[in-house]
Design an enzyme around this catalytic site. Structure first.
Site, mmCIF file in Angstrom:
data_model
loop_
_atom_site.group_PDB
_atom_site.id
_atom_site.type_symbol
_atom_site.label_atom_id
_atom_site.label_comp_id
_atom_site.label_asym_id
_atom_site.label_seq_id
_atom_site.Cartn_x
_atom_site.Cartn_y
_atom_site.Cartn_z
ATOM 1 N N ARG A 1 7.492 -6.450 13.668
ATOM 2 C CA ARG A 1 6.977 -5.925 12.393
ATOM 3 C C ARG A 1 8.036 -6.049 11.300
ATOM 4 O O ARG A 1 7.749 -6.452 10.179
ATOM 5 C CB ARG A 1 6.625 -4.437 12.525
ATOM 6 C CG ARG A 1 5.166 -4.196 12.755
ATOM 7 C CD ARG A 1 4.906 -2.702 12.894
ATOM 8 N NE ARG A 1 3.580 -2.509 13.395
ATOM 9 C CZ ARG A 1 2.505 -2.311 12.628
ATOM 10 N NH1 ARG A 1 2.613 -2.228 11.331
ATOM 11 N NH2 ARG A 1 1.319 -2.163 13.163
ATOM 12 N N ARG B 1 7.323 2.024 1.168
ATOM 13 C CA ARG B 1 7.669 0.605 1.327
ATOM 14 C C ARG B 1 8.111 0.035 -0.029
ATOM 15 O O ARG B 1 9.021 -0.793 -0.098
ATOM 16 C CB ARG B 1 6.480 -0.173 1.881
ATOM 17 C CG ARG B 1 6.810 -1.613 2.151
ATOM 18 C CD ARG B 1 6.014 -2.183 3.277
ATOM 19 N NE ARG B 1 6.317 -1.571 4.543
ATOM 20 C CZ ARG B 1 5.604 -1.717 5.641
ATOM 21 N NH1 ARG B 1 4.515 -2.465 5.606
ATOM 22 N NH2 ARG B 1 5.955 -1.138 6.763
ATOM 23 N N ARG C 1 1.857 11.801 -7.915
ATOM 24 C CA ARG C 1 1.271 11.896 -6.564
ATOM 25 C C ARG C 1 2.111 11.196 -5.502
ATOM 26 O O ARG C 1 1.584 10.752 -4.479
ATOM 27 C CB ARG C 1 -0.145 11.294 -6.525
ATOM 28 C CG ARG C 1 -1.145 12.072 -7.331
ATOM 29 C CD ARG C 1 -2.485 11.363 -7.351
ATOM 30 N NE ARG C 1 -3.400 12.099 -8.211
ATOM 31 C CZ ARG C 1 -4.537 12.650 -7.802
ATOM 32 N NH1 ARG C 1 -4.915 12.541 -6.561
ATOM 33 N NH2 ARG C 1 -5.300 13.289 -8.646
ATOM 34 N N SER D 1 -0.780 -5.579 5.193
ATOM 35 C CA SER D 1 -1.012 -6.053 6.551
ATOM 36 C C SER D 1 -2.499 -6.345 6.704
ATOM 37 O O SER D 1 -3.323 -5.845 5.937
ATOM 38 C CB SER D 1 -0.585 -5.000 7.572
ATOM 39 O OG SER D 1 -1.374 -3.847 7.398
ATOM 40 N N GLY E 1 0.817 -1.204 0.000
ATOM 41 C CA GLY E 1 0.000 0.000 0.000
ATOM 42 C C GLY E 1 0.852 1.256 0.000
ATOM 43 O O GLY E 1 0.569 2.234 -0.696
ATOM 44 N N ASP F 1 -1.985 -7.049 13.732
ATOM 45 C CA ASP F 1 -2.777 -6.922 14.948
ATOM 46 C C ASP F 1 -3.853 -8.002 14.975
ATOM 47 O O ASP F 1 -4.181 -8.572 13.935
ATOM 48 C CB ASP F 1 -3.407 -5.519 15.081
ATOM 49 C CG ASP F 1 -4.050 -5.017 13.812
ATOM 50 O OD1 ASP F 1 -3.315 -4.675 12.866
ATOM 51 O OD2 ASP F 1 -5.286 -4.995 13.750
ATOM 52 N N ARG G 1 -0.189 -8.398 -4.194
ATOM 53 C CA ARG G 1 -0.321 -7.375 -3.145
ATOM 54 C C ARG G 1 0.327 -7.899 -1.872
ATOM 55 O O ARG G 1 0.127 -9.068 -1.491
ATOM 56 C CB ARG G 1 -1.810 -7.075 -2.906
ATOM 57 C CG ARG G 1 -2.061 -6.356 -1.613
ATOM 58 C CD ARG G 1 -3.435 -5.815 -1.432
ATOM 59 N NE ARG G 1 -3.846 -5.846 -0.038
ATOM 60 C CZ ARG G 1 -3.284 -5.139 0.957
ATOM 61 N NH1 ARG G 1 -2.279 -4.322 0.711
ATOM 62 N NH2 ARG G 1 -3.711 -5.248 2.197
HETATM 63 N N1 ADE Z 1 -4.868 -3.707 8.152
HETATM 64 C C1 ADE Z 1 -4.315 -3.962 9.335
HETATM 65 N N2 ADE Z 1 -5.231 -3.897 10.315
HETATM 66 C C2 ADE Z 1 -6.404 -3.588 9.701
HETATM 67 C C3 ADE Z 1 -7.715 -3.375 10.173
HETATM 68 N N3 ADE Z 1 -8.005 -3.467 11.461
HETATM 69 N N4 ADE Z 1 -8.674 -3.051 9.282
HETATM 70 C C4 ADE Z 1 -8.378 -2.954 7.987
HETATM 71 N N5 ADE Z 1 -7.158 -3.145 7.476
HETATM 72 C C5 ADE Z 1 -6.182 -3.464 8.339
#
Ligand code: ADE
Length: 235
Positions: free
Chosen positions: A218, A25, A44, A91, A21, A205, A88
């Site tokens: 990470r 990175r 952009r 995360s 994204g 997460d 892609r």
């Molecule tokens: N990428 C990482 N955590 C996310 C979340 N909680 N919602 C959407 N995309 C995410």
């Protein structure tokens, strides 16, 4: 010919592209994992690079956050720059009990609350799927590397901050492994335009357990995902 969003020249992109994204990175991957990488687009600030990995031409470019942004880049890379394989790398927030922090999730499919694939299919459901051979190669590579991967359904959410958080347990009860924001778009665009696509996510997460990776973990999991994606791209 360039586009309103990509100022590369024809032939500047390799047939295979990794897409995080975050454009910075993409720059990090180009500088640290590719050989002879050169910047090919910067409209952009959405940076894109082409170099080689173990001798094979590979590009890497950011796609931004969310389905509308990412869809523009997926579409133009395939139709204008003849990109054929899109991976892609992002995360996800895990929701399923079987998924833990530091796992990698391979999105075999992607559910969504976005309407984009319904727009394509006259309001019918579309099963947004990754390319089977790319899934298979990624799983084989992950096994060879001893990485902990889970393969299954992602949920590409239009909202990062959802008002309906009770949807997360419902998703989990339907086997959805994690929530991210672009895979369903990638699979829809690729299917419509005849390209192959895959999504690999690091679990940064766990939404239902309120757990988050620290900075060191990470970095480790990011490196695992990048090398997994690159070695999958080589096959
Ligand atoms: N990428 C990482 N955590 C996310 C979340 N909680 N919602 C959407 N995309 C995410």
């Amino acid at each position: 010919m360039s586009t309103a969003h990509i100022n590369a020249k024809p032939g500047d992109f390799a047939e295979t592209i990794l897409m995080p994204g975050d454009p910075l990175r993409a720059k990090f991957i180009a500088e640290n994992y590719l050989e002879d990488a050169r910047e090919v687009t910067n409209v952009r600030g959405m940076l894109g690079f082409t170099g080689t990995y173990k001798g094979k031409p590979v590009s890497v470019m950011g796609h931004g956050m969310g389905i509308p942004s990412a869809s523009i880049y997926f579409h133009e890379l395939i139709t204008v720059y003849a990109v054929k394989n899109l991976i892609r790398i992002g995360s996800c927030g895990a929701i399923h009990d079987d998924v833990k922090l530091m796992d990698l999730v391979i999105g075999m499919g992607a559910s969504t609350d976005s309407k984009v694939n319904r727009i394509r299919m006259r309001d019918h459901d579309f099963a947004a799927l990754a390319d089977f051979n790319m899934v298979r190669k990624a799983v084989e590579q992950a096994e060879q590397k001893g990485l902990s991967v889970k393969v299954g359904n992602l949920f590409s959410s239009d909202l990062f901050y959802r008002p309906d958080e009770d949807l997360y347990p419902l998703m989990a009860s339907h086997g959805i492994l994690g929530v991210e924001m672009e895979a369903a778009a990638l699979y829809g665009v690729a299917a419509a335009l005849g390209a192959k696509a895959l999504t690999i996510c690091t679990v940064t997460d766990h939404i239902l357990r309120h757990e988050h990776l620290d900075a060191d973990d990470r970095r480790t999991t990011l490196n695992d995902m990048i090398t997994l994606a690159l070695d999958t791209a080589l096959q």
